[in-house]
Each structure stands twice: as structure tokens, then as C-alpha cells.
Design an enzyme around this catalytic site. Structure first.
Site, PDB file in Angstrom:
ATOM      1  CG  ASN A  51      -1.853  -1.190   1.206  1.00 48.98           C
ATOM      2  OD1 ASN A  51      -2.553  -1.412   0.238  1.00 48.98           O
ATOM      3  ND2 ASN A  51      -1.845  -1.976   2.271  1.00 48.98           N
ATOM      4  CB  CYS A  52       4.217   1.772  -0.700  1.00 52.36           C
ATOM      5  SG  CYS A  52       5.584   2.929  -0.867  1.00 52.36           S
ATOM      6  N   GLY A  53       3.065   4.276  -2.340  1.00 54.32           N
ATOM      7  CA  GLY A  53       3.095   4.958  -3.623  1.00 54.32           C
ATOM      8  C   GLY A  53       4.059   4.320  -4.612  1.00 54.32           C
ATOM      9  CG  PHE A  54       7.973   4.238  -4.146  1.00 53.02           C
ATOM     10  CD1 PHE A  54       8.434   4.949  -5.246  1.00 53.02           C
ATOM     11  CD2 PHE A  54       8.052   4.839  -2.901  1.00 53.02           C
ATOM     12  CE1 PHE A  54       8.978   6.216  -5.115  1.00 53.02           C
ATOM     13  CE2 PHE A  54       8.592   6.112  -2.753  1.00 53.02           C
ATOM     14  CZ  PHE A  54       9.056   6.805  -3.865  1.00 53.02           C
ATOM     15  CB  THR A  55       2.627  -0.646  -4.440  1.00 53.57           C
ATOM     16  OG1 THR A  55       2.782  -0.449  -3.023  1.00 53.57           O
ATOM     17  CG2 THR A  55       2.133  -2.057  -4.692  1.00 53.57           C
TER      18      THR A  55
END
Length: 173
Positions: A51-55
Site C-alpha cells: 500500500n505504498c506509492g511505490f507499489t
């Protein structure tokens, strides 16, 4: 270098000692002996989160894996909730990786990647470079384990700096 034994009791060399661990596969009861399975490979070790912007980097990491796996690169993904962006249930993490992003490179159970509770692999990487400051830090480790390069979250998997470093390591192997 570590010397492990395979299931036939034969010794396996050519694996960095810090990778001489059995780790549990993501959302599975099966374990993998990293040295037994991946000795002689160049490693890209990544701390991941669902659930990360980098996922979305999972897509690029999978593309890297497909591009270089036959030349000796293995990507090892370790989900971590150290930055509070991982699913609570591993089946949900597995869905993000395998269903949403089509990941085929090895993914393992959730681990801590920094601090006193860090998995020994990440403790070693932190000693060699620095602990991850966020999700999707990438550690490129030469097949002999003598070279460890760290790339931060903002470094896209297809960035020239990273792919050049991978090429350089693979050409040495």
C-alpha cells in the site's frame, strides 16, 4: 561465502554467507534455502509494501526479472510493515504481488528490515550500506557477495543507473 548442504547432503558453495538462511515463501508454509536455491546468482533484494506509492514498481521489478533471470539475476522480495504500508494478512499481500502485478520472482513472508528486529539479511545490508529509509529500497549484491550497492525508492527498476549496475555485475559472473 557460505557452504550449505543440499537435500542430498552435498555441499553448495558460491553463496554469500549473509544469505545462508531458510526463509518462508509469501503466504505459504514452504521454505526456501536461499543458498541452496540461488548459489552463484546476482541478487537484487527489495523491501516491498502493498500500500505504498511505490507499489507499482512491482511491474518494473518483474520486467527486470524477466529480462535478466536467464543471465543469472534473481530478485528476492521481502514485504515489510516497518513503514506501516503492508497488509495485515499475507494472503492480501500475495494477491497484490501475484494477482495485481503478476510477480513471478521469489517473494517471502513479511519481515522487519530496520532496527534491532531486522531480519539478518537486512541487518547485513544495513552494515554494508544503510538500512532502507522507505519501501522499495533495492540492494544489488554481486554473486560473490563482495559488492553491495543500494538504490533508493525513487530509483525506478528500469532506470539506467540500476540496469547498468545489474549489467556490470552479470558481466562479472
Amino acid at each position: 561465502m557460505a557452504t550449505s548442504t543440499n537435500t542430498a547432503g552435498q555441499q553448495i558453495s558460491g553463496c554469500p554467507a549473509f544469505l545462508d538462511h531458510r526463509v518462508q515463501r509469501l503466504n505459504s508454509s514452504k521454505t526456501v534455502d536461499i543458498c541452496q536455491q540461488f548459489a552463484g546468482k546476482t541478487f537484487l533484494i527489495v523491501n516491498t509494501a502493498s500500500n505504498c506509492g511505490f507499489t507499482p514498481q512491482f511491474k518494473g521489478l518483474e520486467a527486470l526479472y524477466q529480462q535478466y533471470k536467464d543471465r543469472g539475476l534473481v530478485i528476492l522480495g521481502f514485504p515489510s510493515d516497518d513503514f506501516f504500508q503492508e497488509e495485515d494478512d499475507e494472503k492480501d499481500t500475495a494477491k497484490v504481488c501475484y494477482v495485481n502485478y503478476g510477480v513471478t520472482f521469489p517473494m517471502f513472508s513479511t519481515v522487519s528490515v530496520r532496527g534491532d528486529d531486522a531480519h539478518p539479511i537486512f541487518s547485513y545490508l544495513a552494515e554494508q550500506t544503510a538500512a532502507p529509509y522507505w519501501n522499495f529500497y533495492k540492494y544489488l549484491v554481486s554473486a560473490d557477495g563482495n559488492t553491495v550497492e543500494r538504490f533508493n525508492s525513487k530509483m525506478a527498476p528500469d532506470a539506467k543507473e540500476l540496469t547498468s549496475a545489474i549489467e556490470k555485475q552479470l558481466n562479472r559472473s
